[in-house]
Design a protein around this motif. Sequence first.
Motif, PDB file in Angstrom:
ATOM      1  N   GLU A  37     -81.791  47.987   6.892  1.00  0.00           N
ATOM      2  CA  GLU A  37     -81.655  46.719   7.621  1.00  0.00           C
ATOM      3  C   GLU A  37     -82.865  45.819   7.394  1.00  0.00           C
ATOM      4  O   GLU A  37     -82.733  44.607   7.190  1.00  0.00           O
ATOM      5  CB  GLU A  37     -81.476  47.001   9.109  1.00  0.00           C
ATOM      6  CG  GLU A  37     -81.223  45.752   9.935  1.00  0.00           C
ATOM      7  CD  GLU A  37     -80.889  46.070  11.381  1.00  0.00           C
ATOM      8  OE1 GLU A  37     -80.902  45.135  12.209  1.00  0.00           O
ATOM      9  OE2 GLU A  37     -80.614  47.246  11.694  1.00  0.00           O
ATOM     10  N   LYS A  38     -84.067  46.407   7.398  1.00  0.00           N
ATOM     11  CA  LYS A  38     -85.282  45.620   7.204  1.00  0.00           C
ATOM     12  C   LYS A  38     -85.374  45.079   5.775  1.00  0.00           C
ATOM     13  O   LYS A  38     -85.822  43.951   5.557  1.00  0.00           O
ATOM     14  CB  LYS A  38     -86.508  46.462   7.541  1.00  0.00           C
ATOM     15  CG  LYS A  38     -86.666  46.730   9.023  1.00  0.00           C
ATOM     16  CD  LYS A  38     -87.951  47.483   9.324  1.00  0.00           C
ATOM     17  CE  LYS A  38     -88.127  47.692  10.824  1.00  0.00           C
ATOM     18  NZ  LYS A  38     -89.386  48.437  11.132  1.00  0.00           N
ATOM     19  N   GLU A  39     -84.957  45.876   4.796  1.00  0.00           N
ATOM     20  CA  GLU A  39     -84.972  45.404   3.409  1.00  0.00           C
ATOM     21  C   GLU A  39     -84.023  44.224   3.228  1.00  0.00           C
ATOM     22  O   GLU A  39     -84.373  43.212   2.606  1.00  0.00           O
ATOM     23  CB  GLU A  39     -84.572  46.539   2.462  1.00  0.00           C
ATOM     24  CG  GLU A  39     -85.642  47.599   2.273  1.00  0.00           C
ATOM     25  CD  GLU A  39     -85.157  48.791   1.470  1.00  0.00           C
ATOM     26  OE1 GLU A  39     -85.991  49.462   0.843  1.00  0.00           O
ATOM     27  OE2 GLU A  39     -83.932  49.062   1.479  1.00  0.00           O
ATOM     28  N   ALA A  40     -82.820  44.339   3.774  1.00  0.00           N
ATOM     29  CA  ALA A  40     -81.837  43.265   3.640  1.00  0.00           C
ATOM     30  C   ALA A  40     -82.334  41.993   4.312  1.00  0.00           C
ATOM     31  O   ALA A  40     -82.237  40.894   3.735  1.00  0.00           O
ATOM     32  CB  ALA A  40     -80.501  43.710   4.250  1.00  0.00           C
ATOM     33  N   GLN A  41     -82.864  42.111   5.514  1.00  0.00           N
ATOM     34  CA  GLN A  41     -83.372  40.935   6.228  1.00  0.00           C
ATOM     35  C   GLN A  41     -84.515  40.284   5.447  1.00  0.00           C
ATOM     36  O   GLN A  41     -84.575  39.057   5.328  1.00  0.00           O
ATOM     37  CB  GLN A  41     -83.846  41.336   7.623  1.00  0.00           C
ATOM     38  CG  GLN A  41     -84.384  40.164   8.443  1.00  0.00           C
ATOM     39  CD  GLN A  41     -84.895  40.595   9.812  1.00  0.00           C
ATOM     40  OE1 GLN A  41     -85.088  41.776  10.065  1.00  0.00           O
ATOM     41  NE2 GLN A  41     -85.118  39.629  10.692  1.00  0.00           N
ATOM     42  N   TYR A  42     -85.401  41.107   4.923  1.00  0.00           N
ATOM     43  CA  TYR A  42     -86.548  40.578   4.176  1.00  0.00           C
ATOM     44  C   TYR A  42     -86.099  39.842   2.913  1.00  0.00           C
ATOM     45  O   TYR A  42     -86.582  38.746   2.608  1.00  0.00           O
ATOM     46  CB  TYR A  42     -87.480  41.738   3.807  1.00  0.00           C
ATOM     47  CG  TYR A  42     -88.818  41.300   3.272  1.00  0.00           C
ATOM     48  CD1 TYR A  42     -89.822  40.875   4.136  1.00  0.00           C
ATOM     49  CD2 TYR A  42     -89.094  41.333   1.911  1.00  0.00           C
ATOM     50  CE1 TYR A  42     -91.067  40.481   3.656  1.00  0.00           C
ATOM     51  CE2 TYR A  42     -90.322  40.948   1.420  1.00  0.00           C
ATOM     52  CZ  TYR A  42     -91.307  40.522   2.288  1.00  0.00           C
ATOM     53  OH  TYR A  42     -92.535  40.130   1.806  1.00  0.00           O
ATOM     54  N   LEU A  43     -85.157  40.430   2.196  1.00  0.00           N
ATOM     55  CA  LEU A  43     -84.687  39.807   0.960  1.00  0.00           C
ATOM     56  C   LEU A  43     -83.941  38.506   1.220  1.00  0.00           C
ATOM     57  O   LEU A  43     -83.979  37.579   0.397  1.00  0.00           O
ATOM     58  CB  LEU A  43     -83.783  40.784   0.195  1.00  0.00           C
ATOM     59  CG  LEU A  43     -84.506  41.955  -0.483  1.00  0.00           C
ATOM     60  CD1 LEU A  43     -83.509  42.999  -0.976  1.00  0.00           C
ATOM     61  CD2 LEU A  43     -85.369  41.463  -1.644  1.00  0.00           C
ATOM     62  N   ASN A  44     -83.283  38.415   2.356  1.00  0.00           N
ATOM     63  CA  ASN A  44     -82.527  37.206   2.683  1.00  0.00           C
ATOM     64  C   ASN A  44     -83.388  36.085   3.250  1.00  0.00           C
ATOM     65  O   ASN A  44     -82.949  34.932   3.317  1.00  0.00           O
ATOM     66  CB  ASN A  44     -81.414  37.531   3.687  1.00  0.00           C
ATOM     67  CG  ASN A  44     -80.252  38.262   3.049  1.00  0.00           C
ATOM     68  OD1 ASN A  44     -80.008  38.142   1.848  1.00  0.00           O
ATOM     69  ND2 ASN A  44     -79.535  39.046   3.843  1.00  0.00           N
ATOM     70  N   TYR A  54     -78.208  33.707  -3.857  1.00  0.00           N
ATOM     71  CA  TYR A  54     -78.005  35.157  -3.914  1.00  0.00           C
ATOM     72  C   TYR A  54     -78.668  35.891  -2.746  1.00  0.00           C
ATOM     73  O   TYR A  54     -78.664  37.116  -2.708  1.00  0.00           O
ATOM     74  CB  TYR A  54     -78.543  35.715  -5.230  1.00  0.00           C
ATOM     75  CG  TYR A  54     -77.797  35.232  -6.453  1.00  0.00           C
ATOM     76  CD1 TYR A  54     -76.414  35.106  -6.443  1.00  0.00           C
ATOM     77  CD2 TYR A  54     -78.475  34.901  -7.621  1.00  0.00           C
ATOM     78  CE1 TYR A  54     -75.718  34.663  -7.560  1.00  0.00           C
ATOM     79  CE2 TYR A  54     -77.801  34.464  -8.742  1.00  0.00           C
ATOM     80  CZ  TYR A  54     -76.421  34.338  -8.710  1.00  0.00           C
ATOM     81  OH  TYR A  54     -75.751  33.901  -9.829  1.00  0.00           O
ATOM     82  N   ARG A  55     -79.203  35.143  -1.779  1.00  0.00           N
ATOM     83  CA  ARG A  55     -79.808  35.780  -0.610  1.00  0.00           C
ATOM     84  C   ARG A  55     -78.725  36.087   0.417  1.00  0.00           C
ATOM     85  O   ARG A  55     -78.699  35.558   1.534  1.00  0.00           O
ATOM     86  CB  ARG A  55     -80.894  34.881  -0.024  1.00  0.00           C
ATOM     87  CG  ARG A  55     -82.073  34.683  -0.979  1.00  0.00           C
ATOM     88  CD  ARG A  55     -83.061  33.652  -0.478  1.00  0.00           C
ATOM     89  NE  ARG A  55     -84.003  33.269  -1.541  1.00  0.00           N
ATOM     90  CZ  ARG A  55     -84.775  32.196  -1.520  1.00  0.00           C
ATOM     91  NH1 ARG A  55     -84.734  31.372  -0.474  1.00  0.00           N
ATOM     92  NH2 ARG A  55     -85.572  31.925  -2.531  1.00  0.00           N
ATOM     93  N   THR A  56     -77.828  36.966  -0.004  1.00  0.00           N
ATOM     94  CA  THR A  56     -76.640  37.273   0.801  1.00  0.00           C
ATOM     95  C   THR A  56     -76.439  38.783   0.937  1.00  0.00           C
ATOM     96  O   THR A  56     -75.314  39.239   1.154  1.00  0.00           O
ATOM     97  CB  THR A  56     -75.392  36.656   0.143  1.00  0.00           C
ATOM     98  OG1 THR A  56     -75.293  37.144  -1.216  1.00  0.00           O
ATOM     99  CG2 THR A  56     -75.470  35.145   0.128  1.00  0.00           C
ATOM    100  N   VAL A  57     -77.506  39.546   0.797  1.00  0.00           N
ATOM    101  CA  VAL A  57     -77.370  41.002   0.851  1.00  0.00           C
ATOM    102  C   VAL A  57     -77.243  41.460   2.299  1.00  0.00           C
ATOM    103  O   VAL A  57     -77.547  40.714   3.235  1.00  0.00           O
ATOM    104  CB  VAL A  57     -78.578  41.682   0.178  1.00  0.00           C
ATOM    105  CG1 VAL A  57     -78.671  41.266  -1.290  1.00  0.00           C
ATOM    106  CG2 VAL A  57     -79.883  41.362   0.897  1.00  0.00           C
ATOM    107  N   SER A  58     -76.790  42.686   2.479  1.00  0.00           N
ATOM    108  CA  SER A  58     -76.580  43.201   3.830  1.00  0.00           C
ATOM    109  C   SER A  58     -77.014  44.659   3.906  1.00  0.00           C
ATOM    110  O   SER A  58     -77.116  45.340   2.877  1.00  0.00           O
ATOM    111  CB  SER A  58     -75.101  43.069   4.217  1.00  0.00           C
ATOM    112  OG  SER A  58     -74.288  43.765   3.277  1.00  0.00           O
ATOM    113  N   PRO A  59     -77.292  45.151   5.132  1.00  0.00           N
ATOM    114  CA  PRO A  59     -77.644  46.568   5.268  1.00  0.00           C
ATOM    115  C   PRO A  59     -76.508  47.449   4.764  1.00  0.00           C
ATOM    116  O   PRO A  59     -75.328  47.118   4.917  1.00  0.00           O
ATOM    117  CB  PRO A  59     -77.849  46.727   6.775  1.00  0.00           C
ATOM    118  CG  PRO A  59     -78.127  45.350   7.274  1.00  0.00           C
ATOM    119  CD  PRO A  59     -77.326  44.434   6.405  1.00  0.00           C
ATOM    120  N   GLY A  60     -76.846  48.566   4.146  1.00  0.00           N
ATOM    121  CA  GLY A  60     -75.833  49.453   3.597  1.00  0.00           C
ATOM    122  C   GLY A  60     -75.691  49.254   2.099  1.00  0.00           C
ATOM    123  O   GLY A  60     -76.570  48.713   1.428  1.00  0.00           O
TER     124      GLY A  60
END
Length: 208
Positions: A37-44, A54-60
Motif C-alpha cells: 500500500e505504501k509503495e503504491a501511494q508513493y509511486l502515485n 501512468y501514476r495509476t498503480v494500486s496495492p496488490g
Amino acid sequence: TIEHNFMIDIDGYAWVDFDNFEEIINLIGGVDLELTEKEAQYLNTTNYISKPEYRTVSPGMNHLNGNQILGYCRVRDVWTATSGHDDYGITERQRLVLNTIFKTYIKRNPIELMTLSMKCLEYVNTNVSEKQIAQILECVVEKKANSLETFRIPVDGHFTEPKIYDGVTYPLVIEWEENILQYYQFLFGDTEEEAKERYEKYKSEKEN
C-alpha cells in the motif's frame, strides 16, 4: 572498480540506461508485480513514475509498463514488503524486478525467445556477441531454468555502518575478505576452502 575491489576478472558486461530499460520492459509486454500500500501511494504521488498518466498503480498485483517499473526500481524512501529500505531497498527491488522479467520472458517458446532477445539487444550496450547470447539462451532453455539466483554485497554480518569513519559520514565499512570469499562461493560454486585458495592466488598475482 569491481575488478580491483572484489578480485575478479570480468569477461563480459551489459548495461542499459533508463530510457532503454523502459523500452525493453515494453518489448516483453510489461511485467506483473505486487506492490504494498505504501509503495503504491508513493509511486502515485511522486515523480518516480515520470509520466503522470501512468501514476495509476494500486496495492496488490499490478501489470506494469516500462515507465512504471523504472519508477519502482528507483524508490528508496519506502520500505519493501520484506523490510528493505534505503540503498538496500533499491537493490532488493531491482533484484525482484530482474527475476520477474526473467520469469515473464522465459515462458515463451524458443523461437520467440531468440527473436525477442535480438530485439532487446538493440537497447543493450554489451561486449557479448549475439552468438554467445544465443548459446547461453539455448543452455537456459535446455536446463529449463525458471528463476535467477541473486546475491547482495555487503553480506549480512560482515560490514558496519558508523556515523563517521575516517572523516566520512555514514559510510559502509566492509570486511572485504569475508565478502569476497562469500562472493566466490556464490559465483563459482566454490567450497569455503576453494574460495580461500582462489582469493590467495588472485591476491598473489596482483601483488606480483
